[in-house]
Scaffold this active site. Structure first.
Site, PDB file in Angstrom:
ATOM      1  CG  HIS A  54      -1.824   0.891   1.420  1.00 39.97           C
ATOM      2  ND1 HIS A  54      -2.967   0.931   0.512  1.00 39.97           N
ATOM      3  CD2 HIS A  54      -1.901   2.701   1.936  1.00 39.97           C
ATOM      4  CE1 HIS A  54      -3.909   2.086   0.189  1.00 39.97           C
ATOM      5  NE2 HIS A  54      -3.468   2.612   1.413  1.00 39.97           N
ATOM      6  CD  GLN A  59      -0.457  10.206   1.235  1.00 37.98           C
ATOM      7  OE1 GLN A  59      -0.320   9.694   2.170  1.00 37.98           O
ATOM      8  NE2 GLN A  59      -2.425  10.254   0.891  1.00 37.98           N
ATOM      9  NE  ARG A  80     -10.002  14.190   4.780  1.00 42.15           N
ATOM     10  CZ  ARG A  80     -11.567  13.530   4.141  1.00 42.15           C
ATOM     11  NH1 ARG A  80     -12.065  12.060   3.799  1.00 42.15           N
ATOM     12  NH2 ARG A  80     -12.740  14.001   5.071  1.00 42.15           N
ATOM     13  CE1 TYR A 119      -5.083   8.692  -1.898  1.00 39.17           C
ATOM     14  CE2 TYR A 119      -5.855  10.600  -2.086  1.00 39.17           C
ATOM     15  CZ  TYR A 119      -4.952   9.863  -1.665  1.00 39.17           C
ATOM     16  OH  TYR A 119      -4.172  10.324  -0.317  1.00 39.17           O
ATOM     17  CG  HIS A 206     -10.656   5.952  -1.087  1.00 34.46           C
ATOM     18  ND1 HIS A 206     -11.196   6.447  -0.077  1.00 34.46           N
ATOM     19  CD2 HIS A 206      -9.299   6.930  -1.437  1.00 34.46           C
ATOM     20  CE1 HIS A 206     -10.373   7.203   0.724  1.00 34.46           C
ATOM     21  NE2 HIS A 206      -9.166   7.585   0.111  1.00 34.46           N
ATOM     22  NE  ARG A 209     -13.099   8.885   4.131  1.00 36.52           N
ATOM     23  CZ  ARG A 209     -12.085   8.566   4.359  1.00 36.52           C
ATOM     24  NH1 ARG A 209     -12.327   6.515   5.357  1.00 36.52           N
ATOM     25  NH2 ARG A 209     -10.826   8.567   3.870  1.00 36.52           N
ATOM     26  CG  HIS A 231      -8.052   3.271   1.651  1.00 33.51           C
ATOM     27  ND1 HIS A 231      -7.949   4.962   1.688  1.00 33.51           N
ATOM     28  CD2 HIS A 231      -6.937   3.315   1.979  1.00 33.51           C
ATOM     29  CE1 HIS A 231      -7.302   5.059   0.895  1.00 33.51           C
ATOM     30  NE2 HIS A 231      -5.958   4.202   1.704  1.00 33.51           N
ATOM     31  CD  GLU A 234      -6.168   5.472   8.380  1.00 32.52           C
ATOM     32  OE1 GLU A 234      -6.704   5.144   7.184  1.00 32.52           O
ATOM     33  OE2 GLU A 234      -5.399   6.233   9.220  1.00 32.52           O
ATOM     34  CG  HIS A 268      -5.781   1.311   6.792  1.00 33.41           C
ATOM     35  ND1 HIS A 268      -4.167   1.725   6.996  1.00 33.41           N
ATOM     36  CD2 HIS A 268      -5.320   3.064   5.671  1.00 33.41           C
ATOM     37  CE1 HIS A 268      -3.698   2.909   6.510  1.00 33.41           C
ATOM     38  NE2 HIS A 268      -3.979   3.640   5.869  1.00 33.41           N
ATOM     39  CG  ASP A 319      -1.038   5.099   3.911  1.00 36.90           C
ATOM     40  OD1 ASP A 319      -1.099   5.207   3.256  1.00 36.90           O
ATOM     41  OD2 ASP A 319      -1.701   4.762   5.306  1.00 36.90           O
TER      42      ASP A 319
HETATM   43 ZN   LIG Z   1      -4.113   4.328   1.899  1.00 37.42          ZN
END
Ligand SMILES: [Zn+2]
Length: 320
Positions: A54, A59, A80, A119, A206, A209, A231, A234, A268, A319
């Protein structure tokens, strides 16, 4: 170059006195019960390189911006917000350069393959690039440049919350209908055709949600047989919201509604009841743990002892 090892992990078993012949940077032959020969590099133990299951490689460039406590209210959700602000500045060239650097770092750390949960698809503001898979192509080129085995996982991200809230701000770069998402997957798949055999394509709805129930079903049906990464659980807030909206906790809902099998990786899977833990283990799916993130963000602790006792399979992701 040839390597002689006193023991090596081959498949699911240990072999002794293993000799590898390397030709043009690749393992050409593997022989067990072999004799060392003059000039061999002799080592004690060989293991297959790990896969990093993952990654969101972009990031990597915001590491250090969030790993401190500025106020008492820092959480996953404030992390976030900063991530959304950061990615407003990223161009395709940035995405490619950061991915290449990150993939090199992974290989130096011992990973040979990565699951890139990708994403960021569009321009800041949400306008698609001329080629809708532009940023996927940058990731694919970074993998080709650095030699890492890539499982490319374009992300389906359509809503800003479980009540189908519209995307806003930084999220606009993520958004796709199922049709637009399918285009990105097929364009990526074509671009990957020339890459080595340790390259493959999967899909990443994703999270519960960010996708609706019907979109999720459609995306799964249209890509049957591909790896599926998602995901899952988490944050306690998302677990509570999913339970309220869909009548079941996230892991419970996915196991009940989808044909979850070895092709699935639930990222997660932090918040599971005992029965979810046992059921996920039994499904054959991989629990994707990201210990650095989960510790940094104070997400909670995966129920590892019980999961392993039930025969569950897990893997590790870097991650961020
Ligand atoms: Zn992730």
């Amino acid at each position: 170059m040839n390597i002689f090892s006193r023991r090596a992990r081959l498949g699911n078993a240990w072999a002794v006195n293993v000799r590898l012949r390397i030709a043009q940077g690749k393992i050409a032959t593997i022989a067990s019960a072999a004799e060392p020969q003059a000039g061999d590099v002799v080592v004690d133990t060989l293991l297959p390189a790990l896969a990093n299951l993952h990654s969101h490689s972009f990031q990597r460039a915001m590491a250090g911006m969030t790993e401190y406590r500025a106020q008492d209210r820092e959480s996953f959700w404030t992390w976030r917000t900063l991530m959304y602000r950061f990615l407003d500045h990223l161009s395709p060239d940035h995405i490619a350069a950061i991915a290449a650097l990150t993939f090199m770092e992974m290989q130096k750390a011992g990973y040979a393959a990565v699951g890139e949960f990708h994403y960021v698809h569009h321009q800041p503001g949400g306008q698609a690039y001329d080629n809708p898979a532009e940023l996927s192509l940058q990731i694919i080129q970074a993998a080709a440049l650095t030699g890492i085995g890539l499982t490319h996982l374009p992300v389906l991200y359509t809503y800003g919350g479980l009540q189908a809230q519209p995307l806003a701000g930084g999220q606009l770069r993520f958004g796709n209908s199922v049709d637009a998402f399918c285009d990105i997957v097929s364009l990526s798949e074509k671009a990957m055709a020339a890459l080595p055999a340790d390259t493959c394509i999967g899909i990443a709805p994703h999270s519960l949600r960010a996708t609706s129930e019907s979109d999720l079903r459609q995306a799964l049906d249209l890509h049957a047989g591909m790896p599926v990464h998602m995901h899952i659980a988490e944050q306690t807030k998302e677990v509570e919201e999913v339970a309220a909206m869909r009548g079941a906790r996230p892991v419970e809902w996915v196991l009940g509604q989808c044909e979850v099998n070895e092709q699935w990786c639930l990222i997660h899977a932090t918040h599971m009841t005992e029965s979810e833990t046992a059921a996920l283990a039994k499904s054959g799916a991989v629990a994707g743990l990201c210990p650095i993130t989960e510790a940094n963000l104070g997400d909670g602790i995966f129920n590892g002892a019980s999961y392993v006792a039930h025969g569950g399979t897990f893997g590790i992701g870097s991650d961020s």
